[in-house]
Motif scaffolding. Sequence first.
Motif, mmCIF file in Angstrom:
data_model
loop_
_atom_site.group_PDB
_atom_site.id
_atom_site.type_symbol
_atom_site.label_atom_id
_atom_site.label_comp_id
_atom_site.label_asym_id
_atom_site.label_seq_id
_atom_site.Cartn_x
_atom_site.Cartn_y
_atom_site.Cartn_z
ATOM 1 N N HIS A 106 0.805 -1.221 0.000
ATOM 2 C CA HIS A 106 0.000 0.000 0.000
ATOM 3 C C HIS A 106 0.837 1.269 0.000
ATOM 4 N N ARG A 107 1.752 1.412 0.948
ATOM 5 C CA ARG A 107 2.571 2.622 1.035
ATOM 6 C C ARG A 107 4.028 2.364 0.672
ATOM 7 N N GLY A 108 4.237 1.271 -0.023
ATOM 8 C CA GLY A 108 5.559 0.914 -0.516
ATOM 9 C C GLY A 108 5.422 -0.222 -1.500
ATOM 10 N N THR A 109 6.524 -0.820 -1.869
ATOM 11 C CA THR A 109 6.544 -1.943 -2.796
ATOM 12 C C THR A 109 7.425 -3.042 -2.217
ATOM 13 N N PRO A 110 7.367 -4.248 -2.759
ATOM 14 C CA PRO A 110 8.258 -5.302 -2.257
ATOM 15 C C PRO A 110 9.734 -4.925 -2.355
ATOM 16 N N GLU A 111 10.088 -4.165 -3.393
ATOM 17 C CA GLU A 111 11.468 -3.740 -3.566
ATOM 18 C C GLU A 111 11.844 -2.595 -2.630
ATOM 19 N N ALA A 112 10.866 -1.773 -2.268
ATOM 20 C CA ALA A 112 11.116 -0.609 -1.408
ATOM 21 C C ALA A 112 9.924 -0.419 -0.471
ATOM 22 N N GLU B 62 -5.615 -11.483 6.301
ATOM 23 C CA GLU B 62 -4.384 -11.619 7.085
ATOM 24 C C GLU B 62 -3.186 -11.643 6.145
ATOM 25 N N ILE B 63 -2.887 -10.475 5.553
ATOM 26 C CA ILE B 63 -1.791 -10.371 4.598
ATOM 27 C C ILE B 63 -0.813 -9.298 5.048
ATOM 28 N N ASN B 64 0.381 -9.350 4.489
ATOM 29 C CA ASN B 64 1.423 -8.374 4.767
ATOM 30 C C ASN B 64 1.726 -8.245 6.260
ATOM 31 N N GLN C 168 7.259 -8.748 8.397
ATOM 32 C CA GLN C 168 7.178 -7.330 8.047
ATOM 33 C C GLN C 168 7.497 -6.414 9.222
ATOM 34 N N PHE C 169 7.673 -6.983 10.403
ATOM 35 C CA PHE C 169 7.980 -6.175 11.590
ATOM 36 C C PHE C 169 9.438 -5.729 11.531
ATOM 37 N N VAL C 170 9.677 -4.424 11.619
ATOM 38 C CA VAL C 170 11.047 -3.908 11.481
ATOM 39 C C VAL C 170 11.661 -3.466 12.805
ATOM 40 N N GLY C 171 10.842 -3.278 13.855
ATOM 41 C CA GLY C 171 11.384 -2.934 15.153
ATOM 42 C C GLY C 171 11.847 -1.492 15.269
ATOM 43 N N PRO C 172 12.502 -1.152 16.380
ATOM 44 C CA PRO C 172 12.924 0.233 16.639
ATOM 45 C C PRO C 172 13.844 0.760 15.547
ATOM 46 N N GLN C 173 13.678 2.047 15.221
ATOM 47 C CA GLN C 173 14.496 2.705 14.209
ATOM 48 C C GLN C 173 14.835 4.111 14.665
ATOM 49 N N ASP C 174 15.936 4.622 14.195
ATOM 50 C CA ASP C 174 16.291 6.007 14.465
ATOM 51 C C ASP C 174 15.205 6.909 13.878
ATOM 52 N N PRO C 175 14.635 7.838 14.659
ATOM 53 C CA PRO C 175 13.521 8.651 14.172
ATOM 54 C C PRO C 175 13.827 9.433 12.896
ATOM 55 N N HIS D 297 12.896 7.795 5.445
ATOM 56 C CA HIS D 297 12.354 6.637 4.734
ATOM 57 C C HIS D 297 10.891 6.875 4.357
ATOM 58 N N ILE D 298 10.104 7.375 5.318
ATOM 59 C CA ILE D 298 8.688 7.647 5.057
ATOM 60 C C ILE D 298 8.535 8.711 3.977
ATOM 61 N N TYR D 299 9.352 9.754 4.045
ATOM 62 C CA TYR D 299 9.263 10.837 3.066
ATOM 63 C C TYR D 299 9.464 10.321 1.648
ATOM 64 N N ARG D 300 10.351 9.362 1.464
ATOM 65 C CA ARG D 300 10.717 8.922 0.119
ATOM 66 C C ARG D 300 9.946 7.688 -0.356
ATOM 67 N N SER D 301 9.099 7.124 0.493
ATOM 68 C CA SER D 301 8.392 5.895 0.127
ATOM 69 C C SER D 301 7.053 6.185 -0.538
ATOM 70 N N GLU D 302 6.673 5.294 -1.451
ATOM 71 C CA GLU D 302 5.406 5.419 -2.177
ATOM 72 C C GLU D 302 4.975 4.037 -2.637
ATOM 73 N N GLY D 303 3.657 3.804 -2.642
ATOM 74 C CA GLY D 303 3.125 2.525 -3.097
ATOM 75 C C GLY D 303 1.820 2.713 -3.839
ATOM 76 N N PRO D 304 1.096 1.635 -4.118
ATOM 77 C CA PRO D 304 -0.161 1.721 -4.872
ATOM 78 C C PRO D 304 -1.203 2.639 -4.236
ATOM 79 N N SER D 305 -1.187 2.763 -2.905
ATOM 80 C CA SER D 305 -2.151 3.627 -2.220
ATOM 81 C C SER D 305 -1.684 5.071 -2.101
ATOM 82 N N GLY D 306 -0.466 5.371 -2.569
ATOM 83 C CA GLY D 306 0.008 6.747 -2.545
ATOM 84 C C GLY D 306 1.274 6.917 -1.736
ATOM 85 N N LEU D 307 1.593 8.179 -1.477
ATOM 86 C CA LEU D 307 2.805 8.517 -0.751
ATOM 87 C C LEU D 307 2.716 8.102 0.715
#
Length: 265
Positions: free
Chosen positions: A52-58, A108-110, A154-161, A167-177
């Motif tokens: 939705h907000r990304g792709t399998p590659e990104a 129950e996907i993704n 798909q769980f990525v855990g804690p990340q540097d804010p 990452h969020i700013y640059r990500s995009e998927g079928p549902s949009g940015l």
Amino acid sequence: MSINNSLPDENDEFWLFGYGSLIWKPPPHFDRRIPGWVTGYVRRFWQASEDHRGTPEAPGRVVTLIDRSFWEQLTDHHDTAPDKVWGVAYRIIPDRVAEVKEYLDIREINGYTIHYTPFHPAADVDPSLLPHDSRGEKGPVKTLVYIGTPDNEQFVGPQDPQELAEHIYRSEGPSGLNRDYLWGLEKALDSLSPESGDEHVTDLSNRVRTIAAREGGGIQADKQILRAQFPVVSPDPEESLHHDHHHHFKKVGSVEEQEETEKTS
């Protein structure tokens, strides 16, 4: 926390809890929408989104709920979290429950799975909107919720804010940015209650706004916020929706306009 993951009996009222995009993008076939909160969880942008907000590659990033006792064992740069996780509960129209149950069986996907948790309605909710056995004390209400648990791939855990914001700013998927989802969630949470804000969401939103300004996307960012907060809707004359004077809402016109499995799509 004891969790019963079986679907309710046919005679039970069937409620869904949304803590992400479901807050402003309602599920199909509901007749009541109630703001409120759950406890025992922490909301974090720690779930990858490939569909939705990304792709399998990104993969992008979307929210999930973390069991608070598990979260307390982790090293999180956002080291505080509100005791209450605010969101909304939707009651499915009784004669559509069987249809929605069947619909949920394939959702129950993704990385998301079905759980149940007690939901506490906001103090100003009209008691007539609550289940019969909850009207005396206004809750709690048994609600279904989709959670991306830490053991899913798909769980990525804690990340540097800051890295997460980039990452969020640059990500995009079928549902949009991806940033539309983040800003839409921030605005939707702020609209529920004076106490419904989430520091994790607000901090990420501010960081992404700073990135947008740095990248020269300030005007476009404003347009994206409006798109995220006011999605295209169309009336459905076949379904009557309850509107009370405290909490007005619109219904998404089609299943295709919904997204992340957290919100039952």
